[in-house]
Design a protein around this motif. Structure first.
Motif, mmCIF file in Angstrom:
data_model
loop_
_atom_site.group_PDB
_atom_site.id
_atom_site.type_symbol
_atom_site.label_atom_id
_atom_site.label_comp_id
_atom_site.label_asym_id
_atom_site.label_seq_id
_atom_site.Cartn_x
_atom_site.Cartn_y
_atom_site.Cartn_z
ATOM 1 N N SER A 28 0.808 -1.220 0.000
ATOM 2 C CA SER A 28 0.000 0.000 0.000
ATOM 3 C C SER A 28 0.839 1.267 0.000
ATOM 4 O O SER A 28 0.298 2.359 -0.189
ATOM 5 C CB SER A 28 -0.947 0.010 1.206
ATOM 6 O OG SER A 28 -0.201 -0.062 2.417
ATOM 7 N N ALA A 29 2.154 1.152 0.181
ATOM 8 C CA ALA A 29 3.043 2.310 0.100
ATOM 9 C C ALA A 29 3.650 2.462 -1.292
ATOM 10 O O ALA A 29 4.448 3.374 -1.522
ATOM 11 C CB ALA A 29 4.152 2.197 1.137
ATOM 12 N N GLY A 30 3.282 1.564 -2.219
ATOM 13 C CA GLY A 30 3.802 1.645 -3.576
ATOM 14 C C GLY A 30 5.141 0.963 -3.780
ATOM 15 O O GLY A 30 5.776 1.145 -4.823
ATOM 16 N N ASN A 31 5.564 0.158 -2.811
ATOM 17 C CA ASN A 31 6.792 -0.615 -2.980
ATOM 18 C C ASN A 31 6.484 -1.840 -3.835
ATOM 19 O O ASN A 31 5.618 -2.647 -3.479
ATOM 20 C CB ASN A 31 7.342 -1.055 -1.619
ATOM 21 C CG ASN A 31 7.674 0.124 -0.725
ATOM 22 O OD1 ASN A 31 8.434 1.002 -1.111
ATOM 23 N ND2 ASN A 31 7.088 0.157 0.465
ATOM 24 N N VAL A 32 7.171 -1.972 -4.956
ATOM 25 C CA VAL A 32 6.926 -3.080 -5.875
ATOM 26 C C VAL A 32 7.797 -4.260 -5.469
ATOM 27 O O VAL A 32 9.024 -4.150 -5.391
ATOM 28 C CB VAL A 32 7.219 -2.666 -7.333
ATOM 29 C CG1 VAL A 32 7.030 -3.841 -8.275
ATOM 30 C CG2 VAL A 32 6.313 -1.506 -7.736
ATOM 31 N N HIS A 33 7.150 -5.389 -5.221
ATOM 32 C CA HIS A 33 7.866 -6.570 -4.738
ATOM 33 C C HIS A 33 8.177 -7.568 -5.849
ATOM 34 O O HIS A 33 9.183 -8.278 -5.770
ATOM 35 C CB HIS A 33 7.065 -7.233 -3.618
ATOM 36 C CG HIS A 33 6.944 -6.378 -2.394
ATOM 37 N ND1 HIS A 33 7.787 -6.482 -1.312
ATOM 38 C CD2 HIS A 33 6.100 -5.349 -2.102
ATOM 39 C CE1 HIS A 33 7.460 -5.583 -0.393
ATOM 40 N NE2 HIS A 33 6.437 -4.883 -0.853
#
Length: 304
Positions: A28-33
């Motif tokens: 939800s913070a926009g960190n792409v995993h």
């Protein structure tokens, strides 16, 4: 944008491009995993099958719970209220019920949106775009999306199709062509190729033309002409938009956005010659992920 409604899981976002479909899983913070890619087939039904197969792969390979809704962005003209992919010549559909077909195939609530609008959401939520701006992805073509206080302004299906505006052709005086035929990332390479055939390597794009201009060697003068005339046309267009909506920031994404600070400086100087108060120029900070991240933002923020 609307408040976040569910941050209990990771979110899958889907970006359908003209040549490939990108899937991402982000928090939800926009960190792409994780990211996945698959070729884009032609036709609405084929695209639905390709998306379904890609999402099945994501579900299989992701070891975290995924969000219960999904958003998919697609190119062309999109009716987001009905979920209809109205027209996309490059990928071969017209008036295709994309949302309904995806909802049935994926067995989950699905929202379908236009790709430039998704990019605007992605940059506003997780990147460089301020809440009020024009987002301008310049790649294969040119499109735009207007954000006002974090919400897309789109009173008509064709809102934002700025790349189709007839514009004086710098290479053929007296003629007019679509703006995107002059200053899209693809157009810079295509126009150079017309002037100096078979000089650039196969598959070269705007970045190679910009590097060639800087080299000072053979082809640099032709590259200089193509770039400077293209950016002049783009600056003329941005100046016109500023007269309509005011000098709000313009965030450039897509392949051209990779030129970064030099592009910002050049366009800023051109706009200063055309506008009493020029729009600030920014480049997208999330690059090729902007649109997929926009679909993540919509899945989080909208109730559908």
């Amino acid at each position: 944008m609307m408040k976040v409604m569910d941050t209990s899981s990771f979110i899958c976002g889907i970006d359908v491009g003209g040549t490939s479909i990108k899937a991402i899983v982000a928090d939800s913070a926009g960190n792409v995993h994780s990211t996945w890619n698959a070729p884009t087939p032609r036709g609405g039904a084929a695209v639905v099958r390709a998306i379904t197969e890609l999402v099945d792969t994501v579900r299989t390979e992701t070891a975290v719970p995924l969000h219960s809704r999904i958003c998919v962005d697609v190119p062309g003209i999109v009716d987001e209220k009905s979920g209809t992919a109205v027209l996309a010549v490059n990928v071969g559909w017209e008036n295709y019920p994309m949302r309904d077909q995806l909802t049935e195939s994926l067995q989950m609530p699905t929202y379908v949106m236009q790709d430039a609008r998704a990019g605007a959401y992605g940059e506003a939520r997780f990147g460089a775009a301020p809440a009020t701006c024009i987002y301008l992805p310049i790649g294969t073509g040119i499109a735009s999306a207007i954000l006002i206080d974090g919400e897309i302004f789109s009173p008509h299906l064709w809102t934002g199709e700025v790349g189709q505006v007839p514009t004086p052709d710098p290479d053929h005086p007296g003629e007019r062509v679509a703006l995107e035929k002059i200053c899209s990332a693809r157009a810079f390479a295509a126009r150079f190729e017309e002037i100096k055939p078979q000089f650039l390597p196969a598959g070269a794009g705007a970045n190679e033309v910009f590097r060639l201009r800087e080299s000072g060697g053979e082809g640099s003068e032709e590259a200089r002409y193509v770039i400077e005339s293209g950016l002049a046309a783009l600056a003329d267009a941005i100046a016109g938009w500023s007269a309509l909506v005011g000098p709000i920031p313009v965030v450039i994404g897509g392949g051209l956005g990779k030129e970064g600070a030099p592009l910002v400086a050049e366009l800023t100087a051109l706009l200063a010659e055309r506008c009493y108060t020029p729009s600030p120029i920014l480049t997208a900070s999330r690059g090729s992920l902007s649109q997929a991240l926009g679909t993540v933002a919509v899945a989080l923020d909208k109730d559908f």
